[in-house]
Design an enzyme around this catalytic site. Structure first.
Site, PDB file in Angstrom:
ATOM      1  N   HIS A   1      15.955  59.610  25.452  1.00 12.02           N
ATOM      2  CA  HIS A   1      15.740  59.499  26.451  1.00 12.02           C
ATOM      3  C   HIS A   1      18.068  60.005  26.550  1.00 12.02           C
ATOM      4  O   HIS A   1      17.566  60.574  27.450  1.00 12.02           O
ATOM      5  CB  HIS A   1      16.147  58.401  27.300  1.00 12.02           C
ATOM      6  CG  HIS A   1      15.666  58.627  28.918  1.00 12.02           C
ATOM      7  ND1 HIS A   1      16.440  59.616  29.298  1.00 12.02           N
ATOM      8  CD2 HIS A   1      15.259  57.636  29.149  1.00 12.02           C
ATOM      9  CE1 HIS A   1      15.800  59.302  30.406  1.00 12.02           C
ATOM     10  NE2 HIS A   1      14.700  58.304  30.542  1.00 12.02           N
TER      11      HIS A   1
ATOM     12  N   ASP B   1       1.144  74.045  26.030  1.00 11.04           N
ATOM     13  CA  ASP B   1       0.029  75.025  25.968  1.00 11.04           C
ATOM     14  C   ASP B   1      -0.101  75.302  24.893  1.00 11.04           C
ATOM     15  O   ASP B   1       1.014  76.281  24.582  1.00 11.04           O
ATOM     16  CB  ASP B   1      -0.395  76.399  26.652  1.00 11.04           C
ATOM     17  CG  ASP B   1      -1.858  76.609  26.706  1.00 11.04           C
ATOM     18  OD1 ASP B   1      -2.313  77.339  25.932  1.00 11.04           O
ATOM     19  OD2 ASP B   1      -1.865  77.868  27.377  1.00 11.04           O
TER      20      ASP B   1
END
Length: 463
Positions: A162, A409
């Site tokens: 993070h 994708d």
């Protein structure tokens, strides 16, 4: 679900010239963390994707990752204390990301209930080094696991540190990985890696808000000595007394029609405005969870809500360009009894007002405060605490509804499922897009077992 680990390796950046060597003059630099990086959670945030067959072979995904890391070099670095007083920094040493290949001898359909009802089994879909037995965090800033099922389906477990990237930045990296795997060049969006210089304090500084009580705090022992009767201590004691109870994670589906009814009910109590989907949903969950917990009058409750500064700061920070953290938090607060007794619109207004208050002036004030040296001088620590296990009577909300996570994708199409991994911190909420095709969303709710059973009974009641 029995997951077999086939291999585990480090993938290092691969540059345009086909070598693992960084560009001339780009080896070994340190990039100091910004004030926003330092104040966020010191942990990996883990996501799960599921892709239908066909999908590219693991070798193509590995090559794509190497190419993406050459563009997003910070993801291939290591956190450490920089030289010459730089403080906490990212070492751009191209040390690489963890890449694990795994398999399951069975179709994904047999394991789909695990995605519908989150459980600890989901952690098997991530590299085990995220949760080392000795409690030390993984040194790699990116860890991925590709789990292939007998039906040809692929599950990707991704975890990014993070302090290197907030949700928007992590989403951009994942999209870039997909493009690189599909051999689309140049990899985009190109990251703007100026975290060390972008957020300079003003001259003279103007600290106009109480950041000591919001983003930073005294370490717990000092805080107890200074505020023996402080409300926060009471809240911590409340949580600790119930910490022995079991925590479970529940996925709640909010259909488009249900959300529309929430918005209508919230607006009915407002004389001047309606409320957004986000404000209405958060207000409803806050009230329902407060009621399920059995909290009454005299108990304070608040929600920690992540607020991105990309569009709030002036001038705006590039949404699809800046790479790093740019998040602070809003804290709508209420008396638990009052929150449940009053209409939904009252809670929605508390959420709206608290989030609206985290504006450019607030972000600039935080930069001035965090850059002043007072954090170091007073030994302050972030209120974003990765070690918390129970937040009751409070909540913490992260929303991924506006982030491009689902645009990933690799060449076989976008995922048919996306979710946070199993995260049993009591009081944590995640909002994510639904893949049911109804325009709705999913809420992942972590509560003590007995509170969760009550929440399930009332969570679809609109009061």
């Amino acid at each position: 679900m029995k997951v077999k680990i086939e291999s585990s390796k480090i993938v290092k950046p691969l540059y345009d010239d086909g070598t693992a060597a960084p560009p001339p003059g780009a080896g070994g630099e340190w990039s100091p963390l910004s004030v926003f990086d330092k104040v966020t959670y010191t942990e990996h945030v883990a996501l799960i994707y599921a892709f239908r067959p066909p999908s590219p072979p693991n070798s193509d995904l590995e090559l794509g990752l190497a190419k993406a890391l050459a563009v997003y070099r910070e993801m291939a670095g290591r956190l450490g204390d920089g030289p010459d007083g730089l403080g906490r920094s990212v070492h751009l040493n191209d040390a690489g990301a963890r890449f694990v290949e795994a398999s399951v001898d069975g179709p994904l359909a047999a394991s789909l209930p695990l995605l519908v009802r989150p459980s600890p089994v989901l952690k098997r879909l991530h590299p085990s080094s995220i949760d080392d037995d000795d409690g030390r965090p993984a040194e790699e800033l990116v860890l991925v696991q590709l789990t292939r099922f007998s039906c040809g389906s692929l599950v990707l477990g991704f975890a990014g540190h993070h302090q290197i990237a907030d949700g928007q930045s992590a989403g951009n990296f994942l999209v870039a990985w997909g493009l690189a795997t599909r051999r689309i060049s140049p990899v985009a969006p190109a990251p703007v890696c100026d975290r060390a210089t972008r957020f300079a304090p003003r001259d003279p500084p103007l600290v106009a808000f109480p950041h000591r009580e919001t983003e930073y705090k005294l370490p717990p022992l000092q805080a107890k000595k200074k505020h023996e009767t402080d409300e926060d201590d009471d809240e911590e004691e409340f949580a600790e007394t119930a910490a022995h109870e079991k925590v479970k994670v529940h996925k709640m589906h909010l259909s488009k029609e249900f959300v529309a009814r929430l918005k209508a009910r919230a607006a009915a109590a407002s004389s001047s405005r309606g409320y957004t989907t986000f404000q209405s949903v958060v207000a409803h969950l806050w009230r329902a969870i407060t009621a399920a917990r059995g909290l009454g009058a005299g108990v304070g409750t608040k929600v920690r809500i992540s607020v991105s500064g990309r569009t709030r700061m002036r001038p705006p920070v590039p949404r699809d360009g800046y790479f790093g953290n740019l998040v602070l938090w809003a804290f709508p607060r209420a008396d638990a009894g009052d929150l449940v007794a009053r209409p939904l619109g009252h809670a929605a207004e508390l959420v709206r007002a608290a989030v609206a208050a985290v504006d450019d002036a607030y972000f600039r004030s935080f930069v001035d405060f965090a850059s002043s040296g007072v954090v170091e001088a007073e030994g302050l620590v972030p209120t974003a605490d990765s070690d918390q296990t129970a937040l009751c009577p409070n909540l913490e909300l992260d929303t991924w509804l506006g982030i491009n996570f689902c645009d990933l994708d690799f060449g076989g199409g976008c995922p048919f499922y996306f979710m946070p991994t199993y995260f049993p911190m009591e009081g944590s909420l995640f909002l994510a897009p639904s893949f049911l095709g109804d325009g709705g969303m999913e809420a992942y709710v972590s509560l003590f077992d007995n509170h969760l059973e009550e929440f399930k009974k009332i969570c679809y009641k609109i009061a």
